[in-house]
Design a protein around this motif. Structure first.
Motif, PDB file in Angstrom:
ATOM      1  N   THR A   1       0.299   5.561  -6.380  1.00  0.00           N
ATOM      2  CA  THR A   1      -0.037   6.797  -5.900  1.00  0.00           C
ATOM      3  C   THR A   1       0.333   7.964  -6.899  1.00  0.00           C
TER       4      THR A   1
ATOM      5  N   CYS B   1       4.824   0.744  -5.909  1.00  0.00           N
ATOM      6  CA  CYS B   1       5.867   0.029  -5.185  1.00  0.00           C
ATOM      7  C   CYS B   1       5.780  -1.370  -5.907  1.00  0.00           C
TER       8      CYS B   1
ATOM      9  N   VAL C   1       0.881  -1.118  -0.089  1.00  0.00           N
ATOM     10  CA  VAL C   1      -0.073   0.037  -0.036  1.00  0.00           C
ATOM     11  C   VAL C   1       0.934   1.319   0.035  1.00  0.00           C
ATOM     12  N   GLU C   2       0.819   2.077  -1.103  1.00  0.00           N
ATOM     13  CA  GLU C   2       1.594   3.099  -1.207  1.00  0.00           C
ATOM     14  C   GLU C   2       0.823   4.344  -0.569  1.00  0.00           C
ATOM     15  N   SER C   3       1.655   5.372  -0.409  1.00  0.00           N
ATOM     16  CA  SER C   3       0.881   6.724   0.294  1.00  0.00           C
ATOM     17  C   SER C   3       2.099   7.728   0.071  1.00  0.00           C
ATOM     18  N   GLY C   4       1.570   9.001   0.179  1.00  0.00           N
ATOM     19  CA  GLY C   4       2.481  10.207  -0.041  1.00  0.00           C
ATOM     20  C   GLY C   4       2.475  10.904  -1.233  1.00  0.00           C
TER      21      GLY C   4
ATOM     22  N   GLY D   1       1.181  13.294  -4.167  1.00  0.00           N
ATOM     23  CA  GLY D   1       0.404  14.529  -4.323  1.00  0.00           C
ATOM     24  C   GLY D   1       0.744  15.677  -5.409  1.00  0.00           C
TER      25      GLY D   1
ATOM     26  N   TYR E   1      10.561   3.313   1.356  1.00  0.00           N
ATOM     27  CA  TYR E   1      10.265   4.821   1.146  1.00  0.00           C
ATOM     28  C   TYR E   1      11.036   5.443  -0.032  1.00  0.00           C
TER      29      TYR E   1
ATOM     30  N   LEU F   1       7.245   9.277  -0.620  1.00  0.00           N
ATOM     31  CA  LEU F   1       6.414   8.161  -0.744  1.00  0.00           C
ATOM     32  C   LEU F   1       6.785   7.170   0.179  1.00  0.00           C
ATOM     33  N   SER F   2       5.594   6.494   0.543  1.00  0.00           N
ATOM     34  CA  SER F   2       6.115   5.296   1.599  1.00  0.00           C
ATOM     35  C   SER F   2       5.337   4.054   1.032  1.00  0.00           C
ATOM     36  N   CYS F   3       5.674   2.907   1.253  1.00  0.00           N
ATOM     37  CA  CYS F   3       4.951   1.684   0.781  1.00  0.00           C
ATOM     38  C   CYS F   3       4.994   0.741   1.969  1.00  0.00           C
TER      39      CYS F   3
ATOM     40  N   THR G   1       8.629  -1.282   5.674  1.00  0.00           N
ATOM     41  CA  THR G   1       8.001  -0.151   4.810  1.00  0.00           C
ATOM     42  C   THR G   1       9.293   0.282   4.144  1.00  0.00           C
TER      43      THR G   1
END
Length: 124
Positions: free
Chosen positions: A118, A96, A5-8, A10, A80, A20-22, A78
């Motif tokens: 993302t 990711c 699951v990726e995030s960050g 924008g 990054y 970015l994080s995964c 995680t």
């Protein structure tokens, strides 16, 4: 397989930074090399960076070398991607990926698990 699951992602101005994080689950994280890939509209998915299972070895595409840094925290499962000096041409969906081997590679065919992606948008 590994769930990712990726995030960050924008919107950022050119010259700015994003991280970015995964988050990974489902397989012993430290035995899996991890990679970041990206895909812009109308273009093929391309490699951005890869990191070995231990984190000791990293690889980067020429397009991002010196600007992006891949890292991992095996205690947190995680990985990054720190992205600095962003350019409009970095705009893409970033993915990711994990592979069933601890060696870092940049070939997307070597990865068996992928996140949903993302969006990163860099305005000029």
């Amino acid at each position: 397989q590994v769930q990712l699951v990726e995030s960050g992602g924008g919107l950022v101005q050119a010259g700015g930074s994003l991280r970015l994080s995964c988050a990974a689950s489902g397989r012993t994280f430290s035995t899996s090399a991890m990679g970041w890939f990206r895909q812009a509209p109308g273009r093929e998915r391309e490699a951005v960076a890869g990191i070995s299972g231990s984190g000791a070895i990293t690889k980067y595409s020429d397009a991002v070398k010196g600007r992006f840094t891949i890292s991992r925290d095996n205690a947190k499962n995680t990985v990054y991607l720190q992205m600095n000096s962003l350019k409009p041409e970095d705009t893409a969906v970033y993915y990711c990926a994990a592979r069933k081997h601890f060696v870092a590679v940049l070939a997307n065919t070597e990865y068996d698990s992928w996140g949903q992606g993302t969006q990163v948008t860099v305005s000029s």
